[in-house]
Scaffold this motif. Sequence first.
Motif, PDB file in Angstrom:
ATOM      1  N   THR A 268       0.837  -1.204   0.000  1.00 11.87           N
ATOM      2  CA  THR A 268       0.000   0.000   0.000  1.00 11.87           C
ATOM      3  C   THR A 268       0.873   1.256   0.000  1.00 11.87           C
ATOM      4  O   THR A 268       0.645   2.188  -0.782  1.00 11.87           O
ATOM      5  N   LEU A 269       1.878   1.290   0.862  1.00 13.48           N
ATOM      6  CA  LEU A 269       2.766   2.456   0.938  1.00 13.48           C
ATOM      7  C   LEU A 269       3.533   2.665  -0.362  1.00 13.48           C
ATOM      8  O   LEU A 269       3.656   3.788  -0.850  1.00 13.48           O
ATOM      9  N   VAL A 270       4.036   1.576  -0.938  1.00 13.81           N
ATOM     10  CA  VAL A 270       4.796   1.673  -2.174  1.00 13.81           C
ATOM     11  C   VAL A 270       3.891   2.143  -3.317  1.00 13.81           C
ATOM     12  O   VAL A 270       4.290   2.954  -4.149  1.00 13.81           O
ATOM     13  N   THR A 271       2.660   1.654  -3.345  1.00 16.89           N
ATOM     14  CA  THR A 271       1.710   2.065  -4.381  1.00 16.89           C
ATOM     15  C   THR A 271       1.398   3.550  -4.265  1.00 16.89           C
ATOM     16  O   THR A 271       1.344   4.268  -5.265  1.00 16.89           O
ATOM     17  N   GLU A 272       1.223   4.023  -3.039  1.00 17.06           N
ATOM     18  CA  GLU A 272       0.951   5.445  -2.827  1.00 17.06           C
ATOM     19  C   GLU A 272       2.116   6.314  -3.284  1.00 17.06           C
ATOM     20  O   GLU A 272       1.912   7.419  -3.765  1.00 17.06           O
ATOM     21  N   LYS A 273       3.345   5.831  -3.129  1.00 16.36           N
ATOM     22  CA  LYS A 273       4.541   6.591  -3.512  1.00 16.36           C
ATOM     23  C   LYS A 273       4.994   6.252  -4.928  1.00 16.36           C
ATOM     24  O   LYS A 273       5.992   6.795  -5.387  1.00 16.36           O
ATOM     25  N   GLY A 274       4.262   5.375  -5.592  1.00 15.85           N
ATOM     26  CA  GLY A 274       4.656   4.839  -6.890  1.00 15.85           C
ATOM     27  C   GLY A 274       5.047   5.861  -7.925  1.00 15.85           C
ATOM     28  O   GLY A 274       5.966   5.643  -8.711  1.00 15.85           O
ATOM     29  N   GLU A 275       4.371   6.994  -7.961  1.00 16.46           N
ATOM     30  CA  GLU A 275       4.692   8.002  -8.966  1.00 16.46           C
ATOM     31  C   GLU A 275       6.014   8.688  -8.673  1.00 16.46           C
ATOM     32  O   GLU A 275       6.684   9.170  -9.575  1.00 16.46           O
ATOM     33  N   ASP A 276       6.400   8.727  -7.415  1.00 15.27           N
ATOM     34  CA  ASP A 276       7.617   9.423  -7.016  1.00 15.27           C
ATOM     35  C   ASP A 276       8.848   8.525  -6.998  1.00 15.27           C
ATOM     36  O   ASP A 276       9.972   9.017  -7.032  1.00 15.27           O
ATOM     37  N   TYR A 277       8.655   7.202  -6.919  1.00 12.72           N
ATOM     38  CA  TYR A 277       9.768   6.274  -6.746  1.00 12.72           C
ATOM     39  C   TYR A 277       9.654   5.101  -7.701  1.00 12.72           C
ATOM     40  O   TYR A 277       8.562   4.676  -8.063  1.00 12.72           O
TER      41      TYR A 277
END
Length: 139
Positions: free
Chosen positions: A41-50
Amino acid sequence: RRGLMFATVAYGQRGWGKTFTMQGPMSNPGVNIRALQTLFTLVTEKGEDYDFEMGISMFEIYCEQIRDLLITGSGNLNIRQEKRAGRVHNYVDGLSQQVVTSVEDVTRTIELANQNRSTASTNMNQHSSRSHLIMSVDV
């Protein structure tokens, strides 16, 4: 680049529910699955940035032998140390890693590892794992 490391440990006598606590059934996932659900969930939320890749390794220590649980019939592996950036790092030489992109991939990886675990009957549990399981997640 920032990295975090953490560990979860279940300790207790045979039959006290360590495997249930850490893995649990799909209807009531344990600590490992819940933590990885949160991580996805955290990685998906940050997906556009990382840009990221997640991999899982699983091994057991049984009768002083280290076996890769993601490779059926794995032989004994060795623990090694290397110095990187002024710090000593321990690792299991030759340990495989499975790239995962979803909780479903994680579940399939854990199921494969469970099939490859050493089991034996005890007085308290007919299907006791009788080994120490280590799951490593790299992001």
